[in-house]
Structures are given as C-alpha cells and as structure tokens.
Design an enzyme around this catalytic site. Structure first.
Site, PDB file in Angstrom:
ATOM      1  N   ASP A  12      -4.275  12.096  -6.004  1.00  0.00           N
ATOM      2  CA  ASP A  12      -2.946  12.549  -6.438  1.00  0.00           C
ATOM      3  C   ASP A  12      -2.780  14.059  -6.271  1.00  0.00           C
ATOM      4  O   ASP A  12      -2.008  14.695  -6.998  1.00  0.00           O
ATOM      5  CB  ASP A  12      -2.677  12.157  -7.903  1.00  0.00           C
ATOM      6  CG  ASP A  12      -2.914  10.684  -8.160  1.00  0.00           C
ATOM      7  OD1 ASP A  12      -2.366   9.857  -7.407  1.00  0.00           O
ATOM      8  OD2 ASP A  12      -3.668  10.355  -9.104  1.00  0.00           O
ATOM      9  N   HIS A  40       1.134   8.032  -1.800  1.00  0.00           N
ATOM     10  CA  HIS A  40       1.587   9.345  -1.343  1.00  0.00           C
ATOM     11  C   HIS A  40       3.108   9.398  -1.415  1.00  0.00           C
ATOM     12  O   HIS A  40       3.786   8.485  -0.945  1.00  0.00           O
ATOM     13  CB  HIS A  40       1.159   9.600   0.107  1.00  0.00           C
ATOM     14  CG  HIS A  40      -0.320   9.692   0.279  1.00  0.00           C
ATOM     15  ND1 HIS A  40      -0.947   9.650   1.509  1.00  0.00           N
ATOM     16  CD2 HIS A  40      -1.319   9.829  -0.624  1.00  0.00           C
ATOM     17  CE1 HIS A  40      -2.245   9.749   1.351  1.00  0.00           C
ATOM     18  NE2 HIS A  40      -2.500   9.858   0.064  1.00  0.00           N
TER      19      HIS A  40
END
Length: 425
Positions: A12, A40
């Site tokens: 992340d 993403h």
C-alpha cells in the site's frame, strides 16, 4: 531494458502511481507474482482506477500487459476487472492483456478454503484478503494445483478439479459448502463463450522476444518486501516472493537487462493484517494518519494500521531488493505535523544494544524498543510543489534525512494523489 517498481514496506505504498507515470516510456508492463489480493489505485485525468489482478499499464493505450507465470489467476476476477476498466472508458484493453499459460488458477474453491483456514486460526489469524491466494500457492507447491494451460484440455481439467475438491472435502467435511460441478460449468463458459484462450500465451518466447528487441519493460511488483514468504514477517506474510527474487522467477527476466529498481516507500508506515509492527501508533498520531491518508484497503476496505516511518524496515528491504532509487510517497500527509518522528534503530529488550538488522524472531520483534529521531515539521501545504526546491525547507530536510540514513537517492516524491503531484529529481 527493464525497470522494476517494488514495495519497500508492508504494501500500500502507492506503487501504481509511479508505474502509471513511467508507463508512457515503455512498451510492456508485467506482473510477476501475487494475485487479485494486490490493490493499486491510480488517478488519471480525473478518473480513479482500481487494479487488483491486471497490470496498471493498461491505462497507457500503447502498452501491452502481461500476467506472468508467478501470478495466480482468479479467472472471474480477470473478466470483472476488464469490464470495470472498459466502463470507465479505457480503450482496447482486451487487445493488450496476456496471461501466461503457466499461471496457476485460483478457484472459488481456494477462496472458500482461505476463509475456513482463517477461521480456524481464530485470534492468531494472518489477516489474509480471503481471495484464495494462499491455498492456490499451497496447491502449486504440493503439485496438486491446476495451471491455465490445462483449462483447454477439458477432460484433464475436470478430473484435476474434482480431485482437488475431494481432497479439501476430506479435510473440511460439511464445513466446506462447495459444488465442484458448478465451478466446472463456469470454466466451460470461459473456455467457449468467453474465449479465454485468446488471452493466453507462452510467456517464455514473448519475454525473450521483448528482451532481445531491447524493448523497454516495466515490472509492477505486488504487495511488498515485508510480506515476502522468505524475508517478510513470517507467518504474517503473503504466499509468494514479493521481493526482487520473485520478479526474476515469475517472469523469466534476464537479470543483466535490469536498468532501474525503484523502491517505493510511504512517508510513514502502514500495514494490514496481523503481526508485530514496531512503530504502530494506536493513539492520536495513528488515527490522524488513517483519516488524512485515507488508509483503507483497495482490495478489502479494511482500515490500515499506521505509525511513523521505520527506516529499519526500509534499510532491511534495500539490502534484499538492491534499490537503485527510492520513491517517497504521500509526503503531503505529514503537512500538519509540527514534529515528525522517524525510527532509526531497534533496541534489544535484554541487552539494551542497537540491533544490527530486522529480526526474524517475531516474539523478539514484538518486544524491541524503537529508537526515534525527531525532525521539525513544515506545517504547510506542499500539494502544489512540482520541484524539490519548491518544498519547504523542513520537507527537504526530511527527504535528505531518509537519503542519509538509507544511502539511496530519493528520485521521486509524491505530494498528492494525482499523477501530476510527483516531484522528480
């Protein structure tokens, strides 16, 4: 030549944005490992795109995209993600996506088993996405998995899936509510009506041709080093090699053809799921990171655990992934902090001495004392900065502090969610 973008923390970090920025310069974008447990988010031309299984190079209409052999593929999610991208206006995506015929399949069966395994662990659960990734890699390693190429041999495929289902049924009994014939029927549709085979290629000659032709390749790492099966915080990891090694084995990449390895580092630290997290802040600071940074998982929606930047983690991952440069992301999230802390060492709980590296022993990791250094914040909006010199002096010092400690140049600095909000040095 190949450029690799890879996560330096627990995932992340914002890898997709750098991939998006670099995509116009390449002809091929590839994924090497993981599955649709990755997440993403890319903001391009005012539109937000979420990628899970597919390479985010699909945003570039000139870029061809490969799901490499090291990836495990949930076929329903493949089609669902393609449709979502088309709905948002991306052009000719079905003509620019390929799946290696050596990829292993994530069945709905694997996803059900993933949930059962997590439930069995109770309070010691890993915190997986329950996308079936772990069970799929497990059957791959046990040589009972099914590869994409086998879908097109109907008799063999059906027999292999029924055999897999029988094994799980023996293990879980009535807890496993699954109809193997229903999943077989779905794959009959993928094989015929949905023409899955047109996306499937032999990756080896494809990659060989691309590399021999010196075409620029961009490789998009999924997850991050601290979730690596060998080097991460095992067992609180994913089930693939998320570091540099997984890139080579998952793509048949020539190591002499690698030009850049960009390590992506969030300006603070987050992680999802269980396991020790030395710089985690459960108070005001952690909550502030969560709220300002919108720290909720793209794949699961789970609230991420947050804490100060941990340079012990970054240096450890750099020693394994050999970054040629760093991309520090979400620096703007620190805009309102008057004082910023950075972890620079772990202190052994018994000896009181600084430890040499990130420990493998999770019990020890959970007891370490963290040595912090404090830096003065800049308390200013940096979202409009487009050069390093436009950053406030203390923001520049923060970046230079990271470079000094890690001994790697910070080439890219993210100051906002849009693709234009990236400083290049």
């Amino acid at each position: 030549m190949a450029t690799i973008v890879i996560g330096a923390q627990w995932g992340d970090e914002g890898k997709g944005k750098l991939v998006d920025i670099l995509c116009p310069t390449v002809k091929v974008c590839a994924r090497a490992q993981g599955g649709n447990n990755a997440g993403h988010t890319i903001v391009a031309n005012g539109v937000t795109y979420d990628f899970h299984l597919l390479p985010s190079g699909l945003i570039n209409p000139e870029c061809h995209n490969l799901i490499g052999s090291g990836v495990v593929v949930h076929v329903p999610s493949f089609y669902k993600e393609l449709e979502a991208l088309e709905t948002k206006g991306l052009q000719n995506v079905r003509d620019r996506i390929y799946i290696s015929d050596r990829c292993h399949i994530v069945f709905d069966l694997h996803q059900l088993v993933d949930g059962l395994e997590e439930t069995e662990l109770g309070g010691k659960s890993i915190g997986t996405t329950r996308k079936g990734i772990g069970p799929s890699y497990s059957t791959k390693a046990a040589r009972s998995g099914v590869r994409i190429s086998e879908i097109f041999n109907e008799e063999l495929f059906n027999a292999r899936l029924r055999e897999l289902a029988r094994g799980y049924k023996k293990r879980y009994g009535e807890l496993l509510r699954y109809d193997v014939e229903d999943e077989i029927q779905k794959f009959n549709e993928y094989r015929t009506t949905l023409e899955l085979q047109k996306y499937v290629i032999d990756q080896v000659p494809f990659m060989q041709s691309v590399q021999q032709g010196s075409q620029p390749i961009l490789i998009e790492g999924a997850n991050a080093l601290m979730l690596d099966l060998d080097f991460g915080t095992y067992p609180y990891v994913t089930s693939s090699n998320t570091g540099l090694g997984g890139i080579f084995t998952g793509l048949a990449l020539n190591p002499t053809k690698v030009k850049n390895i960009h390590g992506v580092v969030k300006a603070y630290t987050t992680r999802v799921g269980g396991g020790p997290f030395p710089t985690e802040d459960l108070g005001e600071v952690g909550n502030k990171f969560q709220e300002i940074g919108r720290e909720f998982g793209v794949t699961t929606g789970r609230r991420r655990r947050c804490g100060w930047l941990d340079l012990v983690v970054v240096k450890y991952s750099a020693a394994i992934n050999h970054y040629t440069s760093l991309n520090v992301t979400k620096l703007d999230i620190l805009d309102t902090f008057s004082t910023i802390k950075v972890a620079t060492a772990y202190i052994h709980p018994e000896t009181g001495k600084e430890m040499d590296s990130f420990p493998a022993d999770l019990e020890l990791l959970g007891k370490v004392k963290v040595k912090y250094e404090e830096l003065q914040g800049w308390e200013a909006d940096i979202s409009k900065a487009r050069t390093f010199e436009e950053l406030p002096e203390n923001a520049q010092k923060y970046i230079m502090f990271i470079e000094e400690k890690v001994k790697i140049k910070v080439q890219y600095i993210g100051v906002g969610p849009g693709r234009e909000a990236m400083i290049t040095r």
